[in-house]
Design a protein around this motif. Sequence first.
Motif, mmCIF file in Angstrom:
data_model
loop_
_atom_site.group_PDB
_atom_site.id
_atom_site.type_symbol
_atom_site.label_atom_id
_atom_site.label_comp_id
_atom_site.label_asym_id
_atom_site.label_seq_id
_atom_site.Cartn_x
_atom_site.Cartn_y
_atom_site.Cartn_z
ATOM 1 N N TYR A 1 0.742 -1.185 -0.027
ATOM 2 C CA TYR A 1 0.036 -0.015 -0.070
ATOM 3 C C TYR A 1 0.880 1.369 -0.053
ATOM 4 C CZ TYR A 1 1.067 0.650 5.019
ATOM 5 O OH TYR A 1 1.785 1.014 6.318
ATOM 6 N N SER A 2 0.340 2.543 -0.344
ATOM 7 C CA SER A 2 1.216 3.695 -0.695
ATOM 8 C C SER A 2 0.071 4.655 -0.667
ATOM 9 C CB SER A 2 2.028 3.662 -1.760
ATOM 10 O OG SER A 2 1.228 3.483 -2.935
ATOM 11 N N GLY A 3 0.426 5.940 -0.376
ATOM 12 C CA GLY A 3 -0.470 7.097 -0.471
ATOM 13 C C GLY A 3 0.195 8.353 0.008
ATOM 14 N N GLN A 4 -0.568 9.341 -0.061
ATOM 15 C CA GLN A 4 -0.250 10.565 0.679
ATOM 16 C C GLN A 4 -1.171 11.432 1.329
ATOM 17 O OE1 GLN A 4 1.656 12.433 -2.883
ATOM 18 N NE2 GLN A 4 0.001 13.580 -3.141
ATOM 19 N N LEU A 5 -1.112 12.084 2.184
ATOM 20 C CA LEU A 5 -1.788 13.347 2.544
ATOM 21 C C LEU A 5 -1.418 14.662 2.286
ATOM 22 C CD1 LEU A 5 -3.155 11.602 5.971
ATOM 23 C CD2 LEU A 5 -4.197 11.629 3.669
ATOM 24 N N GLN A 6 -2.188 15.621 2.164
ATOM 25 C CA GLN A 6 -1.639 16.752 1.596
ATOM 26 C C GLN A 6 -2.601 17.997 2.212
ATOM 27 O OE1 GLN A 6 -1.405 18.671 -2.589
ATOM 28 N NE2 GLN A 6 0.577 17.860 -2.230
ATOM 29 N N ALA A 7 -1.956 18.992 2.467
ATOM 30 C CA ALA A 7 -2.845 20.265 3.210
ATOM 31 C C ALA A 7 -2.058 21.339 2.565
ATOM 32 C CB ALA A 7 -3.067 20.276 4.547
ATOM 33 N N GLY A 8 -2.887 22.491 2.423
ATOM 34 C CA GLY A 8 -2.188 23.757 1.938
ATOM 35 C C GLY A 8 -2.912 24.906 2.390
ATOM 36 N N ARG B 1 -6.543 31.061 -0.053
ATOM 37 C CA ARG B 1 -6.418 29.799 -0.606
ATOM 38 C C ARG B 1 -6.409 28.737 0.707
ATOM 39 N NH1 ARG B 1 -4.504 29.310 -5.649
ATOM 40 N NH2 ARG B 1 -4.229 31.331 -6.851
ATOM 41 N N ARG B 2 -7.178 27.494 0.519
ATOM 42 C CA ARG B 2 -6.887 26.417 1.314
ATOM 43 C C ARG B 2 -7.162 25.186 0.332
ATOM 44 N NH1 ARG B 2 -10.768 30.108 0.866
ATOM 45 N NH2 ARG B 2 -13.055 29.513 0.606
ATOM 46 N N GLN B 3 -6.567 24.318 0.662
ATOM 47 C CA GLN B 3 -6.501 22.640 -0.011
ATOM 48 C C GLN B 3 -6.236 21.795 0.932
ATOM 49 O OE1 GLN B 3 -3.147 21.582 -0.743
ATOM 50 N NE2 GLN B 3 -4.095 19.752 -1.874
ATOM 51 N N ALA B 4 -6.965 20.764 0.728
ATOM 52 C CA ALA B 4 -6.768 19.529 1.428
ATOM 53 C C ALA B 4 -7.048 18.410 0.498
ATOM 54 C CB ALA B 4 -7.333 19.310 2.818
ATOM 55 N N GLY B 5 -6.121 17.186 0.668
ATOM 56 C CA GLY B 5 -6.644 15.885 -0.188
ATOM 57 C C GLY B 5 -5.778 14.843 0.341
ATOM 58 N N GLY B 6 -6.031 13.645 -0.136
ATOM 59 C CA GLY B 6 -5.461 12.587 0.251
ATOM 60 C C GLY B 6 -5.557 11.246 -0.986
ATOM 61 N N ASN B 7 -4.642 10.731 -1.285
ATOM 62 C CA ASN B 7 -5.138 9.242 -1.906
ATOM 63 C C ASN B 7 -4.302 8.115 -1.211
ATOM 64 O OD1 ASN B 7 -2.250 8.908 -3.357
ATOM 65 N ND2 ASN B 7 -2.518 11.043 -3.899
ATOM 66 N N VAL B 8 -4.820 6.924 -1.643
ATOM 67 C CA VAL B 8 -4.268 5.818 -1.056
ATOM 68 C C VAL B 8 -4.291 4.611 -2.405
ATOM 69 C CG1 VAL B 8 -6.340 5.037 -0.039
ATOM 70 C CG2 VAL B 8 -4.206 3.869 0.756
ATOM 71 N N ASN B 9 -3.212 4.017 -2.269
ATOM 72 C CA ASN B 9 -3.268 2.812 -3.286
ATOM 73 C C ASN B 9 -3.198 1.318 -2.564
ATOM 74 O OD1 ASN B 9 -3.317 4.264 -6.358
ATOM 75 N ND2 ASN B 9 -1.831 5.313 -4.935
ATOM 76 N N LEU B 10 -3.672 0.670 -2.820
ATOM 77 C CA LEU B 10 -3.584 -1.002 -2.274
ATOM 78 C C LEU B 10 -3.611 -1.932 -3.298
ATOM 79 C CD1 LEU B 10 -3.697 -2.521 0.424
ATOM 80 C CD2 LEU B 10 -6.330 -2.398 -0.005
ATOM 81 N N ARG B 11 -2.611 -2.881 -3.175
ATOM 82 C CA ARG B 11 -2.383 -3.851 -4.157
ATOM 83 C C ARG B 11 -2.165 -5.155 -3.275
ATOM 84 N NH1 ARG B 11 -2.621 -5.277 -9.072
ATOM 85 N NH2 ARG B 11 -3.180 -3.215 -9.656
ATOM 86 N N GLU B 12 -3.003 -6.468 -3.291
ATOM 87 C CA GLU B 12 -2.827 -7.234 -2.745
ATOM 88 C C GLU B 12 -3.288 -8.558 -3.707
ATOM 89 O OE1 GLU B 12 -2.252 -10.524 0.002
ATOM 90 O OE2 GLU B 12 -1.521 -8.505 0.044
ATOM 91 N N GLY B 13 -2.393 -9.377 -4.044
ATOM 92 C CA GLY B 13 -2.675 -10.678 -5.000
ATOM 93 C C GLY B 13 -3.077 -10.188 -6.213
ATOM 94 N N ARG B 14 -4.192 -10.521 -6.672
ATOM 95 C CA ARG B 14 -4.692 -10.105 -8.088
ATOM 96 C C ARG B 14 -5.578 -8.885 -7.870
ATOM 97 N NH1 ARG B 14 -4.782 -14.224 -11.747
ATOM 98 N NH2 ARG B 14 -4.014 -16.460 -10.906
ATOM 99 N N TRP B 15 -5.877 -8.230 -6.786
ATOM 100 C CA TRP B 15 -6.579 -7.025 -6.698
ATOM 101 C C TRP B 15 -5.646 -6.035 -6.341
ATOM 102 C CZ3 TRP B 15 -11.573 -6.867 -7.736
ATOM 103 C CH2 TRP B 15 -12.327 -7.753 -7.647
ATOM 104 N N GLY B 16 -6.226 -4.701 -6.854
ATOM 105 C CA GLY B 16 -5.730 -3.536 -6.761
ATOM 106 C C GLY B 16 -6.851 -2.313 -6.514
ATOM 107 N N PHE B 17 -6.660 -1.473 -5.655
ATOM 108 C CA PHE B 17 -7.648 -0.347 -5.305
ATOM 109 C C PHE B 17 -6.894 1.051 -5.214
ATOM 110 C CE2 PHE B 17 -9.089 -4.277 -3.556
ATOM 111 C CZ PHE B 17 -10.475 -4.609 -3.991
ATOM 112 N N ASN B 18 -7.548 1.966 -5.629
ATOM 113 C CA ASN B 18 -7.181 3.349 -5.405
ATOM 114 C C ASN B 18 -8.298 4.171 -5.198
ATOM 115 O OD1 ASN B 18 -8.053 4.864 -8.274
ATOM 116 N ND2 ASN B 18 -7.033 2.898 -8.781
ATOM 117 N N LEU B 19 -8.068 5.276 -4.008
ATOM 118 C CA LEU B 19 -9.014 5.934 -3.611
ATOM 119 C C LEU B 19 -8.501 7.496 -3.499
ATOM 120 C CD1 LEU B 19 -12.068 6.392 -2.462
ATOM 121 C CD2 LEU B 19 -11.173 5.600 -0.196
#
Length: 830
Positions: free
Chosen positions: A240-247, A253-271
């Motif tokens: 798994y990997s990802g990042q969180l960000q705020a500014g 100006r105001r900004q916030a966000g995040g993403n995460v990537n997950l891979r296990e076996g045959r499956w992969g997900f991103n959000l």
Amino acid sequence: MPHHLLRAVLLFIVAATCTLLPAQRPGGAARAITGRIYGKVLDAVSGKGAEFATVTLLAAGRDSVITGAMVRGNGDFLLEPVPGGRYRLQVSFLGYRSLEQAVEVTREKPEVDLGDLELEPDAGVLQEATVVREKSTMQMLVDRRVFNVDKDLAARGGSGVDVMKNVPGLSVDLEGNVEMRGARPQVLVDGRPSSLTLEQIPAEEIERVEVITNPSVIFDANSTGGIINVVLKKSTKPGYSGQLQAGVGTNERRQAGGNVNLREGRWGFNLSANYNGSANLTDGLTLRTDLEQGTPTGTFEQGSDERSERRMYGGRFGADLQVSNRSNLSVSQSVRFHDMSGREEQVFESRSGAGELTSYGTQVNGSGSLSRSLTSQLAFRHTGPEEGREWSADLTYNRWDRDSDSRFDLRRYLHDGAPDTTTPQVQDIDGGSYYDQFSFQFDMADPQSTRSKLEYGVKSNLKWDRTWLDVRTTTPQHPEGMLDSALTNNYRITDLINAAYVNWTRTLTERWSLQAGLRFEQTWFETELTGKDQVFSYKYPDGGQDLLKALFPAVYLVRRWPGSMREVQVNFSRKIDRPRFWQIMPFIMFSDARNVRIGNPGLAPEMNNLAEVNHLLPFWKGRASWLTSLFGRYTEDVITGYSTPLATDSTVLLNTFVNGSHSTTAGWENVVKVDPIQGLQITLSGTLQYLDLALASANGGDRNQGLQWSAKVLLNYRLPKDWSVQVNGEYEGPRVQAQGRTLEQYGVDLSVGKDFLRKLSAVLSVNDVFYTRRRGTLLETEHYTQESYRRREMRSVRFTLTWKFGEQNNSLFRRRQPQRENNDGGGMEM
């Protein structure tokens, strides 16, 4: 849904189902034996470890995957436990030639040390623009440029528009639209059309931007201005990997966000999810002189100040499944919202030809809008046992809708201060628009031999658009308000494109290769003006007519130098450029006492013939590269801006778009990338082009011609102790238009970054350091001259924090198993 789309969807489902074959593992008594395989994978050029290369163990004689691992930073890899038997070990990494060798685990030799395995760079793979290990901001290939967004400090905390401003060869206008070589490129997201605008895509979700100046027939023919492919982040590494960000920043100006990537076996997900908001205080100026036989008869001067607010928020989800060793199924869904509001105050005055004040006044414009974008995609990809053979199919649905309202309040006074009897004049505008778009695409790559390949495919794109605009005007003579019939409209638009292509590639010799293709696109576009019994439409081909407007050939001849990245490419293609939605939408996009801007739903496509010669030359022992391009373009029915007096009030200019007669463009573009010292990267780019543009006789037949040049510099310096500095500068000279020219514009951005323990990074950016960026035009006709400018945003300072997290491993769960077996806590090293 039309029958042809329904059949295509059913074919897609059946084909996908037929390929869901389970992977098999070797059987037999040999499984009682377990061992391990280890070694080191190195870059053959640098001698350093090939971090993130993939090591895969397959059954001998079959493609069944036994196990696999990622190479560590020092080049080490370890596969365990491995059942006894014979295997094929494959090592692969993007941008390198794959390596394969036979291995065997036996009772006598359960541990196999493979020693140092060296990976050789593969120039052919580099041409596919998939190299991700290179740590520079910019990569150059003979047919495209790749901009790695993660290395761009100035874009941190921004949007896709901020990214495009820094890409060599691209420019961004006031509405956030991108231009390349004076034309509008087609913007794709992950290689497919999307309802998302660049402003709605957060910069932190973009992995890279691919710029293709003259794409082949595999891409849509609607790519006269080239293609910009925005590739979103999607991890293919186990774990798994990802990042969180705020500014935060100036201008609220105001900004916030995040993403995460997950891979296990045959499956992969991103959000991913994000929010971005800002407020802008901008200004503008308009100077106009009315003429009669060359003599000034009056002047108009106006200054404006505007406060606008933007809020963008939404998210994206994706999942993919490796249904077999050679088949992959993926699904993705994104939803974005864009909320805008603004208030503009204009102050103006009019004078006679002798300079005497005749009138003055104010106008207050208020506006608000909310747009929603939705993109759904289902994709399937299957590779064959022969290298290079694969087919893919995908179905994409885009939905976009917008609600808007605005009010223009005009108050004018005579020279003695007495109110003008025609004011106050108040326009209340209520509008809306939505479209549904379905797109199905099938592509096949079929190697005919080791020297030739045949590619073919089909695509169908259907779009239904509905747009309405109600304008009601209140004056002292009509205090109850009346409907403005000239600006009130209701449109229904149908846009259907069916396409098929065939593309043939042949390696002629070790140094020469040829690619030739033909694309056929059937186009049907119809705009119905409901309530007014008016229809605008075109069909290509229409029976046996206009067949040439449906055929789009392309030819590419490439000369390579073995063992080097040096290449020369000569290409020719024919394209079509269909109007963009903002060019045909009948919304009032800008208005003052003397100007109104609106789209033209009667626009027809323009036809283009393009030619290009590209030369990519590495030098200075690989520390520098130079990409130089000569290009030409001849356009029929060219789409251009046009200004004419409003039918209901000749003192007001209606600014819209029309089909001109033709245009001719010739230019020379250069991009030079240099790494002079350790940590310093410099990218210089510039374009010089000549334009000859003529309006149709129905629009006056005006003709204009001239030279235009632009330049960009990107300097990125990695300092000691994980500090970094980036400077971006740009200049765009005046460019001729049918009725005048644009004004020059230039600016400089500065960014400073600091990394903490490789997980946390901070960036401080200053946008438009010297507050010089503004876009304007100079219109010149026999009846008037008008110079005006506006700003997209004011100077701003932005501070952004980014925290990256994740563990890259073969399995999310396997890492804890050794701890359960060993009480001393020993286990596999992460």
